[in-house]
Design a protein around this motif. Structure first.
Motif, PDB file in Angstrom:
ATOM      1  N   THR A 119       0.822  -1.203   0.000  1.00 25.53           N
ATOM      2  CA  THR A 119       0.000   0.000   0.000  1.00 25.53           C
ATOM      3  C   THR A 119       0.861   1.260   0.000  1.00 25.53           C
ATOM      4  O   THR A 119       0.495   2.297  -0.551  1.00 25.53           O
ATOM      5  CB  THR A 119      -0.973  -0.004   1.202  1.00 25.53           C
ATOM      6  N   VAL A 120       2.049   1.185   0.633  1.00 22.90           N
ATOM      7  CA  VAL A 120       2.979   2.315   0.652  1.00 22.90           C
ATOM      8  C   VAL A 120       3.631   2.500  -0.718  1.00 22.90           C
ATOM      9  O   VAL A 120       3.718   3.624  -1.244  1.00 22.90           O
ATOM     10  CB  VAL A 120       4.050   2.093   1.738  1.00 22.90           C
ATOM     11  N   TRP A 121       4.091   1.395  -1.312  1.00 23.98           N
ATOM     12  CA  TRP A 121       4.690   1.489  -2.646  1.00 23.98           C
ATOM     13  C   TRP A 121       3.676   2.019  -3.656  1.00 23.98           C
ATOM     14  O   TRP A 121       4.037   2.789  -4.554  1.00 23.98           O
ATOM     15  CB  TRP A 121       5.196   0.121  -3.109  1.00 23.98           C
ATOM     16  N   ALA A 122       2.419   1.595  -3.532  1.00 21.99           N
ATOM     17  CA  ALA A 122       1.396   2.014  -4.497  1.00 21.99           C
ATOM     18  C   ALA A 122       1.226   3.525  -4.492  1.00 21.99           C
ATOM     19  O   ALA A 122       1.099   4.162  -5.550  1.00 21.99           O
ATOM     20  CB  ALA A 122       0.068   1.323  -4.195  1.00 21.99           C
ATOM     21  N   VAL A 123       1.213   4.134  -3.299  1.00 22.20           N
ATOM     22  CA  VAL A 123       1.062   5.584  -3.208  1.00 22.20           C
ATOM     23  C   VAL A 123       2.251   6.289  -3.860  1.00 22.20           C
ATOM     24  O   VAL A 123       2.089   7.254  -4.624  1.00 22.20           O
ATOM     25  CB  VAL A 123       0.913   6.021  -1.735  1.00 22.20           C
ATOM     26  N   ALA A 124       3.462   5.805  -3.577  1.00 24.28           N
ATOM     27  CA  ALA A 124       4.662   6.429  -4.134  1.00 24.28           C
ATOM     28  C   ALA A 124       4.714   6.287  -5.653  1.00 24.28           C
ATOM     29  O   ALA A 124       5.079   7.236  -6.368  1.00 24.28           O
ATOM     30  CB  ALA A 124       5.907   5.808  -3.502  1.00 24.28           C
ATOM     31  N   LEU A 125       4.338   5.122  -6.169  1.00 26.30           N
ATOM     32  CA  LEU A 125       4.385   4.900  -7.610  1.00 26.30           C
ATOM     33  C   LEU A 125       3.300   5.686  -8.334  1.00 26.30           C
ATOM     34  O   LEU A 125       3.532   6.205  -9.437  1.00 26.30           O
ATOM     35  CB  LEU A 125       4.249   3.403  -7.897  1.00 26.30           C
TER      36      LEU A 125
END
Length: 408
Positions: free
Chosen positions: A13-19
């Motif tokens: 969920t953290v990577w998704a926001v950054a990407l």
């Protein structure tokens, strides 16, 4: 389990926001990444199980972590969507070879009487790692001054996993019989020793083919799949959902920490319950609690409500987690556990394939996650019914007697 699963799945969920922030990819495109990890598991899950039974957990952990570390380094260089997908598939291969199937196979060989509790304690440590690593990852990748960004964070993870692969693998002990022991800490003594053995019915040992022919195998596999669909969707979309209400990825990481912390405690509750009552009844109960948490998420718009979701979801998810593994060993034995667990990932991952992109597609179409998570909560309840109906396979005939050490 911490370094293999937490950055890849729990922190998605953290990577998704950054990407999304850097590349502008849609929610459907981001959700497809976790779907591709399920394709990998569905295709090579039986092979993973076969290899674990053939070469042992220690070698599998070493091979898997080396692949995983290299894949994280590749992920840190992602520049387009296809590189992102390729990186996630490679990470899934490493995680699959070196984490869940090998380690659950090993644990089931070392414990019988308190199998559920042992698996619960192992998962507590894993969840404790998530409790620390997810917020740390969220802090590192946040769009704020002084943060290192998602690419440098991924690179550090990759290098760290490569450094730890050898030392961690060297600590693995495949089977108690290799060390003159039997499960639950007993020692093998000569049969002639006075009072050295006592008779006990042998646990039923099924081959993978025999297990596949039982209704219990399919009910457990589909129950596991239906109840895991929503977990995969939440791992991808929780941060994005909270972002729609103005909360940063750091707040999303905090909610992840809440349900992870609650899950840590309920791993032990689920393990305790599984050793003292019907595992299928306990599974049905905890998966129903998990579904209740998802229903709270549907109506959540404020931080306190997201925390309520975290408590309920963590209790259900944590309580059922050790039981989904322990019930398979109880029903089918441990002699071919790796193969049986590997085959069970195929129907399970067929269901997981659609979870994350389905939630993303529903959002892209309707501008909200509400309907998607209502559907997933309903499927979660279907999974509870599957567990409840999974009766133990009937013994194939009179069971042989084995000699076990006397208690000293």
């Amino acid at each position: 389990m911490v370094i293999a699963t937490v950055p890849l799945f729990h922190a998605m969920t953290v990577w998704a926001v950054a990407l999304e922030r850097q590349f502008g990819w849609s929610r459907t495109q981001l959700g497809l990444a976790l779907t591709l990890t399920r394709v990998e598991s569905g295709l090579i899950g039986p092979l993973e199980g076969y290899l674990v039974d053939k070469v042992g957990t220690r070698r599998m952990v070493l091979i898997g972590l080396v692949i995983l570390g290299g894949a994280w380094i590749f992920f840190s260089r992602v520049e387009n969507l296809w590189m992102f997908y390729a990186a996630y598939v490679l990470m899934a291969v490493g995680q699959g070879l070196g984490s869940w199937i090998p380690l659950m196979t090993m644990l089931n060989k070392w414990f019988v009487r308190r199998r559920s509790s042992a698996i619960g304690w192992a998962n507590v440590v894993s969840r404790f790692g998530a409790l620390l690593l997810v917020p740390a990852t969220a802090w590192a990748v946040a769009d704020a001054p002084g943060r290192i960004g998602w690419q440098m964070t991924a690179l550090i993870l990759g290098i760290g996993i490569l450094v730890l692969a050898g030392p961690l693998a060297s600590l693995i002990r495949n089977d108690p019989r290799d060390y003159g022991e039997v499960p639950d800490g007993g020692l093998i003594r000569p049969a002639s020793s006075p009072g050295s053995t006592q008779s006990q019915p042998r646990q039923q040992e099924l081959t993978a083919t025999e297990a596949l022919r039982t209704p219990a195998f399919w009910l457990i596999a589909f129950g596991h799949g239906f109840t895991s669909m929503v977990i995969l969707a939440i791992m991808t979309h929780l941060g994005l959902l909270m972002g729609d209400y103005g909360y940063s990825e750091e707040y999303a990481g905090l909610v992840v920490s809440v349900y992870t912390g609650v899950a840590m405690f309920f791993q032990l509750v689920g393990g305790y319950a599984g050793d003292r009552m019907s595992k299928r009844v306990a599974l049905a109960f905890f998966t129903t609690v998990q579904a209740a948490g998802v229903l709270v998420l549907v109506i959540s718009k404020t931080l306190p409500m997201f925390f309520v979701f975290g408590v309920l979801f963590g209790a259900g998810f944590g309580g059922r987690n050790p039981l989904t593994v322990a019930i398979r060993a109880d029903y089918f034995g441990t002699a071919n556990f790796g193969k049986i667990l590997g085959f069970s990932t195929v129907p399970m991952n067929v269901l997981l394939l659609i979870a994350s992109p389905f939630a993303g597609w529903m959002y892209d179409r309707y501008g909200t996650y509400e309907l998607a998570f209502l559907v997933l909560a309903g499927l979660n309840l279907v999974g509870a019914l599957c567990f409840l109906g999974a009766a133990r396979p009937r013994p194939r005939g009179p069971q042989p007697v084995q000699a076990v050490p006397a208690v000293t």
